[in-house]
Design a protein around this motif. Structure first.
Motif, PDB file in Angstrom:
ATOM      1  N   SER A 165      33.558 -44.750   2.282  1.00 24.56           N
ATOM      2  CA  SER A 165      33.205 -44.747   3.434  1.00 24.56           C
ATOM      3  C   SER A 165      32.700 -46.300   3.388  1.00 24.56           C
ATOM      4  CB  SER A 165      31.939 -43.988   3.878  1.00 24.56           C
ATOM      5  OG  SER A 165      32.653 -42.648   3.747  1.00 24.56           O
ATOM      6  N   ILE A 166      32.886 -46.739   4.664  1.00 25.94           N
ATOM      7  CA  ILE A 166      31.904 -47.880   5.191  1.00 25.94           C
ATOM      8  C   ILE A 166      30.487 -47.521   5.988  1.00 25.94           C
ATOM      9  CG2 ILE A 166      31.724 -49.765   7.019  1.00 25.94           C
ATOM     10  CD1 ILE A 166      34.734 -50.097   6.693  1.00 25.94           C
ATOM     11  N   GLU A 167      29.495 -47.857   5.375  1.00 26.44           N
ATOM     12  CA  GLU A 167      28.275 -47.444   5.822  1.00 26.44           C
ATOM     13  C   GLU A 167      27.242 -48.683   6.322  1.00 26.44           C
ATOM     14  OE1 GLU A 167      26.658 -43.890   3.505  1.00 26.44           O
ATOM     15  OE2 GLU A 167      26.977 -45.375   2.163  1.00 26.44           O
ATOM     16  N   LEU A 168      26.931 -48.585   7.509  1.00 28.53           N
ATOM     17  CA  LEU A 168      26.023 -49.606   8.015  1.00 28.53           C
ATOM     18  C   LEU A 168      24.564 -48.931   8.177  1.00 28.53           C
ATOM     19  CD1 LEU A 168      25.398 -52.642   9.271  1.00 28.53           C
ATOM     20  CD2 LEU A 168      26.213 -51.879  11.488  1.00 28.53           C
ATOM     21  N   LEU A 169      23.715 -49.123   7.605  1.00 28.23           N
ATOM     22  CA  LEU A 169      22.319 -48.363   7.345  1.00 28.23           C
ATOM     23  C   LEU A 169      21.306 -49.397   7.858  1.00 28.23           C
ATOM     24  CD1 LEU A 169      22.460 -47.170   3.898  1.00 28.23           C
ATOM     25  CD2 LEU A 169      23.543 -45.948   6.157  1.00 28.23           C
ATOM     26  N   LEU A 175      25.020 -53.180   4.980  1.00 27.66           N
ATOM     27  CA  LEU A 175      26.216 -52.974   5.011  1.00 27.66           C
ATOM     28  C   LEU A 175      27.013 -52.535   3.305  1.00 27.66           C
ATOM     29  CD1 LEU A 175      28.847 -52.800   6.887  1.00 27.66           C
ATOM     30  CD2 LEU A 175      29.279 -55.316   6.239  1.00 27.66           C
ATOM     31  N   ARG A 176      27.505 -51.487   3.613  1.00 31.04           N
ATOM     32  CA  ARG A 176      28.146 -51.003   2.320  1.00 31.04           C
ATOM     33  C   ARG A 176      29.622 -50.631   2.489  1.00 31.04           C
ATOM     34  NH1 ARG A 176      23.473 -46.304   0.429  1.00 31.04           N
ATOM     35  NH2 ARG A 176      22.013 -48.103  -0.246  1.00 31.04           N
ATOM     36  N   GLN A 177      30.308 -51.476   1.491  1.00 31.37           N
ATOM     37  CA  GLN A 177      31.844 -51.042   1.764  1.00 31.37           C
ATOM     38  C   GLN A 177      32.375 -50.805  -0.021  1.00 31.37           C
ATOM     39  OE1 GLN A 177      32.053 -54.901   4.107  1.00 31.37           O
ATOM     40  NE2 GLN A 177      33.825 -53.762   4.559  1.00 31.37           N
ATOM     41  N   PRO A 178      33.201 -50.053  -0.036  1.00 26.61           N
ATOM     42  CA  PRO A 178      33.793 -49.868  -1.259  1.00 26.61           C
ATOM     43  C   PRO A 178      34.295 -50.983  -1.999  1.00 26.61           C
ATOM     44  CG  PRO A 178      34.645 -48.002   0.073  1.00 26.61           C
ATOM     45  CD  PRO A 178      33.863 -49.136   0.772  1.00 26.61           C
ATOM     46  N   GLN A 189      32.786 -53.779  -2.940  1.00 25.56           N
ATOM     47  CA  GLN A 189      32.098 -55.082  -2.493  1.00 25.56           C
ATOM     48  C   GLN A 189      30.387 -54.808  -2.659  1.00 25.56           C
ATOM     49  OE1 GLN A 189      32.953 -56.545   1.397  1.00 25.56           O
ATOM     50  NE2 GLN A 189      35.085 -55.792   1.148  1.00 25.56           N
ATOM     51  N   PRO A 190      29.890 -55.923  -3.026  1.00 25.35           N
ATOM     52  CA  PRO A 190      28.243 -55.641  -3.206  1.00 25.35           C
ATOM     53  C   PRO A 190      27.588 -55.402  -1.631  1.00 25.35           C
ATOM     54  CG  PRO A 190      28.846 -58.156  -3.208  1.00 25.35           C
ATOM     55  CD  PRO A 190      30.379 -57.292  -3.023  1.00 25.35           C
ATOM     56  N   ASP A 191      26.454 -54.828  -1.815  1.00 20.18           N
ATOM     57  CA  ASP A 191      25.812 -54.672  -0.379  1.00 20.18           C
ATOM     58  C   ASP A 191      25.266 -55.901   0.228  1.00 20.18           C
ATOM     59  OD1 ASP A 191      26.090 -52.030  -1.147  1.00 20.18           O
ATOM     60  OD2 ASP A 191      23.866 -51.489  -1.509  1.00 20.18           O
ATOM     61  N   ARG A 192      25.579 -56.056   1.454  1.00 13.69           N
ATOM     62  CA  ARG A 192      25.236 -57.014   2.285  1.00 13.69           C
ATOM     63  C   ARG A 192      23.997 -56.658   3.193  1.00 13.69           C
ATOM     64  NH1 ARG A 192      29.865 -58.583   5.978  1.00 13.69           N
ATOM     65  NH2 ARG A 192      28.298 -59.918   6.672  1.00 13.69           N
ATOM     66  N   MET A 193      22.883 -57.437   2.958  1.00 14.84           N
ATOM     67  CA  MET A 193      21.717 -57.563   3.856  1.00 14.84           C
ATOM     68  C   MET A 193      21.901 -58.160   5.251  1.00 14.84           C
ATOM     69  SD  MET A 193      19.671 -55.099   2.181  1.00 14.84           S
ATOM     70  CE  MET A 193      18.290 -55.294   2.792  1.00 14.84           C
ATOM     71  N   ILE A 194      21.578 -57.584   6.452  1.00 15.05           N
ATOM     72  CA  ILE A 194      21.979 -58.373   7.666  1.00 15.05           C
ATOM     73  C   ILE A 194      20.659 -58.186   8.536  1.00 15.05           C
ATOM     74  CG2 ILE A 194      23.396 -58.387   9.476  1.00 15.05           C
ATOM     75  CD1 ILE A 194      25.490 -57.017   7.875  1.00 15.05           C
ATOM     76  N   VAL A 195      20.142 -59.111   9.077  1.00 15.10           N
ATOM     77  CA  VAL A 195      19.134 -59.140  10.134  1.00 15.10           C
ATOM     78  C   VAL A 195      19.730 -58.317  11.315  1.00 15.10           C
ATOM     79  CG1 VAL A 195      17.710 -60.346  11.639  1.00 15.10           C
ATOM     80  CG2 VAL A 195      17.768 -61.044   9.398  1.00 15.10           C
TER      81      VAL A 195
END
Length: 317
Positions: free
Chosen positions: A249-253, A262-265, A267-273
């Motif tokens: 799953s793609i997850e945007l939390l 932003l989590r994607q299989p 790939q490392p988690d990305r922190m976004i403002v």
């Protein structure tokens, strides 16, 4: 510069605008549209003017503010003209009508003589709006009609009115607040692996028109089953989106209302403002287009395709 015209008329206001232009050259003529703000007299009017002034730096315009006063008072029109530093990159005309002049029909009559010739008209209701904006006397003058269901006294009722009374040219700031969410999700789907989405879950506050709209947008654009769930997060508004695919799953939390993950299989988690957008920013975006927002209309219709879940989604960033 602020010029007060108590107990005035629209003819007197027009004459004063011409005098100010000729005497001091304080107003440029390069206005791209007329923005009509409809609100009640008081602090809400000043907040709307501040937002319009900020947006006018990107879209120079004439701002006409219908600040409705008490309908029990004697008939009177108090006008005020703001130019220069008190009006951003626009010219602001505040019309405070009392008694019969506080009605919807009278407001439209006061606006017509002050509209810029051959320029588009945009109407904005910062708080409570008519049930069907396109049927309102001022709404009929405008090519675009902007509302904000979240700022209404009853957001749920206001949003249902937007859904049932929508026509081309209507828009709502609850939709504009989603632009960054939509862009992030679209970008994530553009990256490999290019697998179809098989389902989606959207979570947010129980009363969150933006959450409902995003769920409707996904249901229409992806053609999959979408579930709209409440959230245990304390950030308010939208909290999370999960798009299911075969590889993961793609997850945007966004649990805190400010920073998203932003989590994607693979790939490392990305922190976004991803903080909640302010009204001036949303208004400026709405003024960038004067044609109907067809995608917003599709998202409204798509809400009927969304199922609602009672179990809350617990976000773990």
């Amino acid at each position: 510069m602020i010029v007060d015209l108590p107990s005035s008329t629209t003819s007197a206001v027009n004459r004063k605008l011409v005098e100010l232009r000729e005497a001091g050259g304080v107003m440029a003529l390069g206005r791209v549209l007329t923005l009509v703000i409809v609100t009640d007299d008081g602090g809400s009017a000043e907040q709307a003017i501040e937002a319009a002034n900020a947006a006018s730096r990107e879209h120079p315009c004439r701002v006409l503010v219908i600040a409705r006063g008490s309908r029990q008072a004697a008939a009177r029109l108090d006008a005020q003209i703001r130019v220069g530093g008190d009006a951003g990159a626009s010219e602001v005309v505040v019309l405070r009508g009392y008694g019969p002049l506080a009605s919807e029909d009278a407001g439209a009559g006061m606006v017509v003589p002050l509209l810029l010739p051959d320029a588009p008209v945009v109407a904005w209701w910062p708080a409570d709006a008519p049930a069907v904006p396109s049927d309102d006397p001022i709404g009929r003058l405008a090519q675009r009609r902007i509302t904000d269901a979240l700022s209404a006294r009853n957001p749920t009722k206001a949003f249902e009115q937007r859904r049932s009374g929508h026509v081309a040219g209507d828009s709502d700031l609850t939709w504009t607040r989603l632009t960054h969410w939509r862009a992030l999700l679209a970008t994530a789907l553009d990256n490999p692996p290019h697998e179809p989405v098989t389902g989606a879950v959207v979570a947010g506050e129980a009363v969150s028109p933006s959450t409902d709209l995003l769920a409707g947008w996904l249901a229409v654009r992806l053609g999959v089953k979408v579930k709209r769930s409440p959230s245990t997060a304390g950030g308010g508004g939208m909290s999370s989106v999960q798009l299911a695919r075969r590889s993961g799953s793609i997850e945007l939390l966004r649990p805190d209302g400010r920073t998203a993950t932003l989590r994607q299989p693979g790939q490392p988690d990305r922190m976004i403002v991803l903080s909640r957008r302010g009204v001036p920013d949303c208004l400026a975006e709405e003024l960038r287009r004067l044609d109907p927002d067809e995608i917003y209309g599709e998202a409204l219709a798509g809400i009927g395709l969304v199922s609602r879940g009672r179990s809350p989604v617990n976000l773990v960033p």
